[in-house]
Design a protein around this motif. Structure first.
Motif, PDB file in Angstrom:
ATOM      1  N   PHE A  49      -5.330 -23.139  -7.281  1.00 21.25           N
ATOM      2  CA  PHE A  49      -5.098 -21.702  -7.384  1.00 21.25           C
ATOM      3  C   PHE A  49      -4.767 -21.152  -6.012  1.00 21.25           C
ATOM      4  CE2 PHE A  49      -9.675 -21.810  -6.589  1.00 21.25           C
ATOM      5  CZ  PHE A  49      -9.905 -20.744  -5.719  1.00 21.25           C
ATOM      6  N   GLU A  50      -4.058 -20.054  -6.017  1.00 20.94           N
ATOM      7  CA  GLU A  50      -3.706 -19.365  -4.789  1.00 20.94           C
ATOM      8  C   GLU A  50      -4.899 -18.480  -4.437  1.00 20.94           C
ATOM      9  OE1 GLU A  50      -0.429 -16.265  -4.725  1.00 20.94           O
ATOM     10  OE2 GLU A  50       0.595 -18.033  -3.923  1.00 20.94           O
ATOM     11  N   SER A  51      -5.630 -18.812  -3.373  1.00 19.60           N
ATOM     12  CA  SER A  51      -6.837 -18.059  -3.042  1.00 19.60           C
ATOM     13  C   SER A  51      -6.537 -16.757  -2.306  1.00 19.60           C
ATOM     14  CB  SER A  51      -7.810 -18.914  -2.233  1.00 19.60           C
ATOM     15  OG  SER A  51      -7.232 -19.317  -1.008  1.00 19.60           O
ATOM     16  N   PHE A  52      -5.357 -16.649  -1.687  1.00 21.35           N
ATOM     17  CA  PHE A  52      -4.981 -15.405  -1.036  1.00 21.35           C
ATOM     18  C   PHE A  52      -3.476 -15.318  -0.917  1.00 21.35           C
ATOM     19  CE2 PHE A  52      -3.906 -12.871   2.723  1.00 21.35           C
ATOM     20  CZ  PHE A  52      -4.483 -11.670   2.340  1.00 21.35           C
ATOM     21  N   ASN A  53      -2.953 -14.140  -1.246  1.00 16.85           N
ATOM     22  CA  ASN A  53      -1.537 -13.831  -1.106  1.00 16.85           C
ATOM     23  C   ASN A  53      -1.488 -12.398  -0.594  1.00 16.85           C
ATOM     24  OD1 ASN A  53       0.968 -12.463  -2.023  1.00 16.85           O
ATOM     25  ND2 ASN A  53       1.479 -14.491  -2.824  1.00 16.85           N
ATOM     26  N   ALA A  54      -1.031 -12.183   0.627  1.00  9.26           N
ATOM     27  CA  ALA A  54      -1.073 -10.866   1.257  1.00  9.26           C
ATOM     28  C   ALA A  54      -0.342  -9.807   0.434  1.00  9.26           C
ATOM     29  CB  ALA A  54      -0.494 -10.939   2.664  1.00  9.26           C
ATOM     30  N   LYS A  55       0.827 -10.130  -0.081  1.00  9.19           N
ATOM     31  CA  LYS A  55       1.595  -9.141  -0.848  1.00  9.19           C
ATOM     32  C   LYS A  55       0.843  -8.734  -2.116  1.00  9.19           C
ATOM     33  CE  LYS A  55       6.030  -8.423  -3.090  1.00  9.19           C
ATOM     34  NZ  LYS A  55       7.279  -9.030  -3.532  1.00  9.19           N
ATOM     35  N   ALA A  56       0.351  -9.700  -2.865  1.00  6.56           N
ATOM     36  CA  ALA A  56      -0.378  -9.399  -4.104  1.00  6.56           C
ATOM     37  C   ALA A  56      -1.677  -8.654  -3.803  1.00  6.56           C
ATOM     38  CB  ALA A  56      -0.669 -10.686  -4.867  1.00  6.56           C
ATOM     39  N   PHE A  57      -2.362  -9.029  -2.729  1.00  3.73           N
ATOM     40  CA  PHE A  57      -3.610  -8.356  -2.376  1.00  3.73           C
ATOM     41  C   PHE A  57      -3.347  -6.903  -1.999  1.00  3.73           C
ATOM     42  CE2 PHE A  57      -6.994  -7.058   0.490  1.00  3.73           C
ATOM     43  CZ  PHE A  57      -8.106  -7.344  -0.298  1.00  3.73           C
ATOM     44  N   ASP A  58      -2.340  -6.653  -1.161  1.00  4.20           N
ATOM     45  CA  ASP A  58      -2.007  -5.280  -0.772  1.00  4.20           C
ATOM     46  C   ASP A  58      -1.669  -4.428  -1.991  1.00  4.20           C
ATOM     47  OD1 ASP A  58      -2.418  -6.056   1.842  1.00  4.20           O
ATOM     48  OD2 ASP A  58      -0.311  -5.879   2.454  1.00  4.20           O
ATOM     49  N   GLU A  59      -0.936  -5.000  -2.939  1.00  2.00           N
ATOM     50  CA  GLU A  59      -0.619  -4.271  -4.164  1.00  2.00           C
ATOM     51  C   GLU A  59      -1.890  -3.958  -4.952  1.00  2.00           C
ATOM     52  OE1 GLU A  59       2.298  -6.525  -6.346  1.00  2.00           O
ATOM     53  OE2 GLU A  59       3.788  -6.320  -4.761  1.00  2.00           O
ATOM     54  N   ALA A  60      -2.810  -4.887  -4.997  1.00  2.00           N
ATOM     55  CA  ALA A  60      -4.051  -4.711  -5.754  1.00  2.00           C
ATOM     56  C   ALA A  60      -4.920  -3.602  -5.172  1.00  2.00           C
ATOM     57  CB  ALA A  60      -4.833  -6.020  -5.796  1.00  2.00           C
ATOM     58  N   VAL A  61      -5.012  -3.531  -3.834  1.00  2.00           N
ATOM     59  CA  VAL A  61      -5.880  -2.529  -3.212  1.00  2.00           C
ATOM     60  C   VAL A  61      -5.148  -1.229  -2.899  1.00  2.00           C
ATOM     61  CG1 VAL A  61      -7.461  -4.262  -2.291  1.00  2.00           C
ATOM     62  CG2 VAL A  61      -5.630  -3.390  -0.846  1.00  2.00           C
ATOM     63  N   GLY A  62      -3.826  -1.233  -3.021  1.00  2.00           N
ATOM     64  CA  GLY A  62      -3.055  -0.010  -2.832  1.00  2.00           C
ATOM     65  C   GLY A  62      -2.790   0.373  -1.385  1.00  2.00           C
ATOM     66  N   ARG A  63      -2.924  -0.578  -0.488  1.00  2.00           N
ATOM     67  CA  ARG A  63      -2.634  -0.334   0.933  1.00  2.00           C
ATOM     68  C   ARG A  63      -2.464  -1.676   1.629  1.00  2.00           C
ATOM     69  NH1 ARG A  63      -7.511  -0.687   4.440  1.00  2.00           N
ATOM     70  NH2 ARG A  63      -9.322  -1.020   3.129  1.00  2.00           N
ATOM     71  N   HIS A  64      -1.871  -1.620   2.831  1.00  2.00           N
ATOM     72  CA  HIS A  64      -1.742  -2.844   3.612  1.00  2.00           C
ATOM     73  C   HIS A  64      -3.082  -3.170   4.257  1.00  2.00           C
ATOM     74  CE1 HIS A  64      -0.281  -6.022   6.120  1.00  2.00           C
ATOM     75  NE2 HIS A  64      -0.719  -5.397   7.199  1.00  2.00           N
ATOM     76  N   VAL A  65      -3.533  -4.395   4.092  1.00  5.92           N
ATOM     77  CA  VAL A  65      -4.782  -4.868   4.690  1.00  5.92           C
ATOM     78  C   VAL A  65      -4.443  -6.075   5.558  1.00  5.92           C
ATOM     79  CG1 VAL A  65      -7.067  -5.845   4.245  1.00  5.92           C
ATOM     80  CG2 VAL A  65      -6.157  -4.062   2.732  1.00  5.92           C
ATOM     81  N   GLU A  66      -4.884  -6.018   6.804  1.00  9.75           N
ATOM     82  CA  GLU A  66      -4.677  -7.150   7.705  1.00  9.75           C
ATOM     83  C   GLU A  66      -6.033  -7.794   8.003  1.00  9.75           C
ATOM     84  OE1 GLU A  66      -3.073  -8.126  12.199  1.00  9.75           O
ATOM     85  OE2 GLU A  66      -2.413  -6.296  11.203  1.00  9.75           O
TER      86      GLU A  66
END
Length: 182
Positions: free
Chosen positions: A27-44
């Motif tokens: 499984f993909e444990s982290f994907n920055a684009k999908a995560f940012d979409e999920a939380v509604g903001r850019h997270v670094e």
């Protein structure tokens, strides 16, 4: 991935799509684009951490009053009961908590944004706990709230052993005396 808001909408349960067969799983444990979409903001994320603990270890409830850290947490071996407490005084869910069981089998992750205290209790014989943070560890700004603060009323599972705490966590403040976010 499936993203489910908890009773505190800013805290999210993230379940990756797991592909498995007789060989094992992927499984993909982290994907920055999908995560940012999920939380509604850019997270670094700037730091990855790994802890191993034995049954009954309770770590938390931790936060940094300056350089606050958002945390994306998961378990890769064993099981924990993971807790996030809203300590933003201006929030409608101030003082509320949510808990989620994270295990190596369910692959769930919990997004705990900045402004929350975080902790977990190991419910298996041992657990490997991984988490990404949005800011660096800053010991001078680290704070802790008591895991058993009656005002919070966290319903920790019974592991059959007394909670094992660090000296720092034994000295933690109650919510009413803690330095909090506005």
């Amino acid at each position: 991935m499936t993203v489910t808001p908890t009773a505190i909408p800013d805290v999210l349960v993230i379940e990756p799509k797991v592909f498995g067969d007789a060989r094992g799983f992927f499984f993909e444990s982290f994907n920055a684009k999908a995560f940012d979409e999920a939380v509604g903001r850019h997270v670094e994320f700037v730091q990855d951490n790994h802890s191993r603990s034995v049954k009954g270890v309770l770590r938390g409830l931790h936060y940094q009053i300056q350089q606050p850290q958002g945390k994306l947490v998961r378990v890769v071996r064993g099981a924990v009961f993971d807790v996030a407490v809203d300590i933003r005084k201006s929030s409608p869910t101030f003082g509320h908590w949510v808990g989620e069981e994270l295990t190596e089998e369910n692959h769930k992750q919990l997004w705990v944004p900045e402004g929350f205290a975080h902790g977990f209790l190991v419910v298996s014989e041992s657990a490997d706990f991984l988490y990404k943070t949005t800011d660096y560890y800053a010991p001078a700004h680290e704070r802790a709230i008591r895991w058993d603060d009656a005002r919070l009323g966290i319903q920790w599972p019974d592991t059959g052993v007394a909670p094992r705490l660090s000296a720092k966590d034994q000295q933690a403040s109650i919510l009413d005396d803690a330095e909090l976010f506005t």
